[in-house]
Design a protein around this motif. Structure first.
Motif, mmCIF file in Angstrom:
data_model
loop_
_atom_site.group_PDB
_atom_site.id
_atom_site.type_symbol
_atom_site.label_atom_id
_atom_site.label_comp_id
_atom_site.label_asym_id
_atom_site.label_seq_id
_atom_site.Cartn_x
_atom_site.Cartn_y
_atom_site.Cartn_z
ATOM 1 N N GLY A 1 0.759 -1.248 0.000
ATOM 2 C CA GLY A 1 0.000 0.000 0.000
ATOM 3 C C GLY A 1 0.785 1.291 0.000
ATOM 4 O O GLY A 1 0.581 2.137 -0.849
ATOM 5 N N ASN A 2 1.693 1.425 0.928
ATOM 6 C CA ASN A 2 2.175 2.766 1.224
ATOM 7 C C ASN A 2 3.136 3.372 0.210
ATOM 8 O O ASN A 2 3.510 4.530 0.330
ATOM 9 N N ASP A 3 3.528 2.591 -0.802
ATOM 10 C CA ASP A 3 4.413 3.168 -1.807
ATOM 11 C C ASP A 3 3.613 3.946 -2.860
ATOM 12 O O ASP A 3 4.162 4.467 -3.809
ATOM 13 N N VAL B 1 -11.237 11.202 9.817
ATOM 14 C CA VAL B 1 -12.298 11.165 8.796
ATOM 15 C C VAL B 1 -11.720 10.675 7.459
ATOM 16 O O VAL B 1 -12.375 9.949 6.717
ATOM 17 N N SER B 2 -10.490 11.063 7.173
ATOM 18 C CA SER B 2 -9.885 10.715 5.883
ATOM 19 C C SER B 2 -8.763 9.693 6.013
ATOM 20 O O SER B 2 -7.951 9.524 5.093
ATOM 21 N N GLY B 3 -8.726 9.007 7.157
ATOM 22 C CA GLY B 3 -7.702 7.989 7.344
ATOM 23 C C GLY B 3 -8.268 6.646 7.763
ATOM 24 O O GLY B 3 -7.583 5.630 7.702
ATOM 25 N N TYR B 4 -9.527 6.653 8.174
ATOM 26 C CA TYR B 4 -10.207 5.436 8.653
ATOM 27 C C TYR B 4 -11.475 5.309 7.810
ATOM 28 O O TYR B 4 -12.467 5.984 8.061
ATOM 29 N N ASN B 5 -11.413 4.525 6.755
ATOM 30 C CA ASN B 5 -12.484 4.546 5.747
ATOM 31 C C ASN B 5 -12.925 3.161 5.321
ATOM 32 O O ASN B 5 -12.179 2.198 5.422
ATOM 33 N N PHE C 1 -10.878 -0.184 -2.953
ATOM 34 C CA PHE C 1 -9.451 0.029 -2.706
ATOM 35 C C PHE C 1 -8.913 -0.843 -1.584
ATOM 36 O O PHE C 1 -7.824 -0.590 -1.066
ATOM 37 N N GLY C 2 -9.660 -1.866 -1.193
ATOM 38 C CA GLY C 2 -9.188 -2.781 -0.159
ATOM 39 C C GLY C 2 -10.072 -2.744 1.072
ATOM 40 O O GLY C 2 -10.870 -1.832 1.249
ATOM 41 N N LEU C 3 -9.911 -3.756 1.910
ATOM 42 C CA LEU C 3 -10.858 -3.975 3.004
ATOM 43 C C LEU C 3 -10.425 -3.365 4.325
ATOM 44 O O LEU C 3 -11.248 -3.134 5.202
ATOM 45 N N ASP C 4 -9.126 -3.148 4.459
ATOM 46 C CA ASP C 4 -8.633 -2.584 5.710
ATOM 47 C C ASP C 4 -9.002 -1.106 5.778
ATOM 48 O O ASP C 4 -9.049 -0.418 4.760
ATOM 49 N N LYS C 5 -9.276 -0.630 6.987
ATOM 50 C CA LYS C 5 -9.688 0.769 7.153
ATOM 51 C C LYS C 5 -8.627 1.747 6.663
ATOM 52 O O LYS C 5 -8.935 2.900 6.347
ATOM 53 N N ALA C 6 -7.360 1.328 6.632
ATOM 54 C CA ALA C 6 -6.286 2.215 6.180
ATOM 55 C C ALA C 6 -6.065 2.117 4.668
ATOM 56 O O ALA C 6 -5.371 2.951 4.088
ATOM 57 N N ASP C 7 -6.645 1.105 4.034
ATOM 58 C CA ASP C 7 -6.391 0.888 2.602
ATOM 59 C C ASP C 7 -6.837 2.042 1.701
ATOM 60 O O ASP C 7 -6.095 2.444 0.803
ATOM 61 N N ALA D 1 -6.165 5.016 -2.679
ATOM 62 C CA ALA D 1 -7.105 5.696 -3.579
ATOM 63 C C ALA D 1 -6.528 6.972 -4.182
ATOM 64 O O ALA D 1 -7.170 7.620 -4.997
ATOM 65 N N GLY D 2 -5.297 7.308 -3.794
ATOM 66 C CA GLY D 2 -4.707 8.573 -4.242
ATOM 67 C C GLY D 2 -4.621 8.720 -5.746
ATOM 68 O O GLY D 2 -4.595 9.827 -6.273
ATOM 69 N N THR D 3 -4.587 7.598 -6.447
ATOM 70 C CA THR D 3 -4.440 7.645 -7.903
ATOM 71 C C THR D 3 -5.785 7.711 -8.631
ATOM 72 O O THR D 3 -5.806 7.783 -9.856
ATOM 73 N N LEU D 4 -6.880 7.684 -7.897
ATOM 74 C CA LEU D 4 -8.192 7.761 -8.566
ATOM 75 C C LEU D 4 -8.286 9.067 -9.354
ATOM 76 O O LEU D 4 -8.062 10.151 -8.825
ATOM 77 N N LYS D 5 -8.637 8.934 -10.621
ATOM 78 C CA LYS D 5 -8.698 10.111 -11.493
ATOM 79 C C LYS D 5 -10.094 10.716 -11.388
ATOM 80 O O LYS D 5 -11.054 10.147 -11.870
ATOM 81 N N THR D 6 -10.182 11.878 -10.748
ATOM 82 C CA THR D 6 -11.496 12.477 -10.501
ATOM 83 C C THR D 6 -11.750 13.676 -11.405
ATOM 84 O O THR D 6 -12.747 14.368 -11.269
ATOM 85 N N GLU D 7 -10.831 13.901 -12.333
ATOM 86 C CA GLU D 7 -10.929 15.034 -13.244
ATOM 87 C C GLU D 7 -10.445 14.598 -14.618
ATOM 88 O O GLU D 7 -9.291 14.169 -14.710
#
Ligand SMILES: Nc1nc2c(c(=O)[nH]1)N[C@H]1C(S)=C(S)[C@@H](COP(=O)(O)O)O[C@H]1N2
Ligand SMILES: [Mo]
Length: 334
Positions: free
Chosen positions: A52-54, A84-88, A93-99, A104-110
């Motif tokens: 995940g974290n890379d 709010v934005s770390g426990y989701n 993007f995965g099942l763990d609350k931190a996933d 999700a940082g790469t999700l293209k929203t524009e």
């Protein structure tokens, strides 16, 4: 020959019981992936995914223009922004609350397009610029209650869904509203692989009765804590229905369809006895596997300090919404 135990559909179960920790998931995958031949994604990809974290974190959301109507600035202790934005929950993007925050940082929203169609006189497709131009944003401090019995208080930014629905002019046949999340397995690994995505059917879909959707408390959310939503919270636009369990609050919406019949909903499809269509927060109607009488409030302090507090009927919004359900058996219609 003894077969390596493999995850079956029955093991990949809904919220809370699929709470294997990342380590256990890795162990399970390590045991089973080679033997069964993973469809779609090679084992190595999954292993690196779960690290995940890379992945690049989401760029900071841009500040939004919004008002703060007094009636919605509830005097409640807020859940801090990093929680709010770390426990989701965002199983794409995965099942763990931190996933979600990690992945999700790469999700293209524009660019992003939202279509409203179905039983409407004027179907319309809007991009996010259109949405910000047409609808004035306001901050609403709402309680948020996940069916897993944790809760937050969140300063969302958004606008009433009824404004968008009215724009499209519902026909007399419209009785329900169906919502759909983006379907893009290249961007959302949980949609490509059911080990990552928890075995849900994708795209994630949700629904409301038309009167619930038209209720002034029901908003389409574009921001949180003064800024555009980060991807892990459902950027660029998600649903917030504060008197219902969190799974009704579908993220990253691309389509809203008015329908004559009750639409299917994702968690109901995977476990109908556990997750109803209504999903109204109710301390008296327990989940089959746990009590809903109390909840763990995720507030300030500690890394994830929680306080037990009583669950409120309709999550504290009974005065505003109870009339929607007059004559409805809330135990049967959970
Ligand atoms: N598309 C999509 N929407 C979703 C989910 C999901 O997995 N996928 N999880 C739901 C659940 S179970 C909850 S509790 C909320 C969590 O929203 P938050 O992470 O912004 O607090 O999103 C809901 N919307
Ligand atoms: Mo949830």
């Amino acid at each position: 020959m003894k077969r390596t135990p493999r995850l079956t559909e029955a093991d990949v179960t809904p919220e809370s019981i699929f709470n294997m920790k990342r380590r256990q998931v890795l162990k399970t995958l390590g045991l089973s992936a080679a033997a069964m031949g993973m469809p779609g994604v090679a084992q190595a990809d999954i292993l690196s995914w779960f690290k995940g974290n890379d992945r690049p974190p989401a760029p900071a959301g841009r500040p939004l223009d919004f008002t703060k109507p007094a009636q919605y600035q509830a005097d409640l202790t807020l859940t801090p922004a990093d929680k709010v934005s770390g426990y989701n929950n965002f199983y794409e993007f995965g099942l763990d609350k931190a996933d979600p925050a990690a992945n999700a940082g790469t999700l293209k929203t524009e660019p992003w397009k939202l279509t409203i169609d179905g039983e409407v006189a004027k179907p319309v497709t809007l991009d996010m610029d259109d949405i910000f131009k047409r609808f004035a944003m306001e901050q609403r401090i709402y309680r948020m209650r996940c069916v897993e019995a944790w809760s937050m208080v969140v300063p969302w930014i958004g606008f009433e869904l009824n404004k968008l629905i009215s724009l499209a002019e519902p026909t007399s046949k419209a009785r329900f509203v169906a919502f759909q999340t983006l379907y893009d397995p290249e961007q959302m690994p949980g949609q490509k692989d059911r080990f990552i995505g928890g075995g849900l059917n994708y795209p994630y879909v949700e629904g409301l009765r038309l009167d619930e959707a038209m209720h002034p408390l029901t908003i389409l959310t574009t921001g949180v804590y003064g800024k555009a939503l980060p991807p892990q919270n459902g950027a660029p636009i998600r649903l917030t229905v504060p008197w219902k369990y969190g799974f009704k609050g579908i993220k990253s919406i691309v389509k809203i369809t008015l329908t004559a019949n009750q639409p299917p909903t994702t968690w109901n499809q995977i476990a109908a006895d556990e997750y109803g269509f209504y999903a109204n927060v109710n301390p008296h109607v327990n989940h089959p596997r746990w009590s809903q009488a109390t909840e763990r409030f995720i507030g300030p302090g500690g890394s994830l300090k929680v306080e037990r507090q009583p669950t409120l009927l309709f999550n504290g919004y009974a005065e505003q919404v109870a009339s929607l359900y007059r004559g409805l058996d809330l135990r049967e219609n959970y």
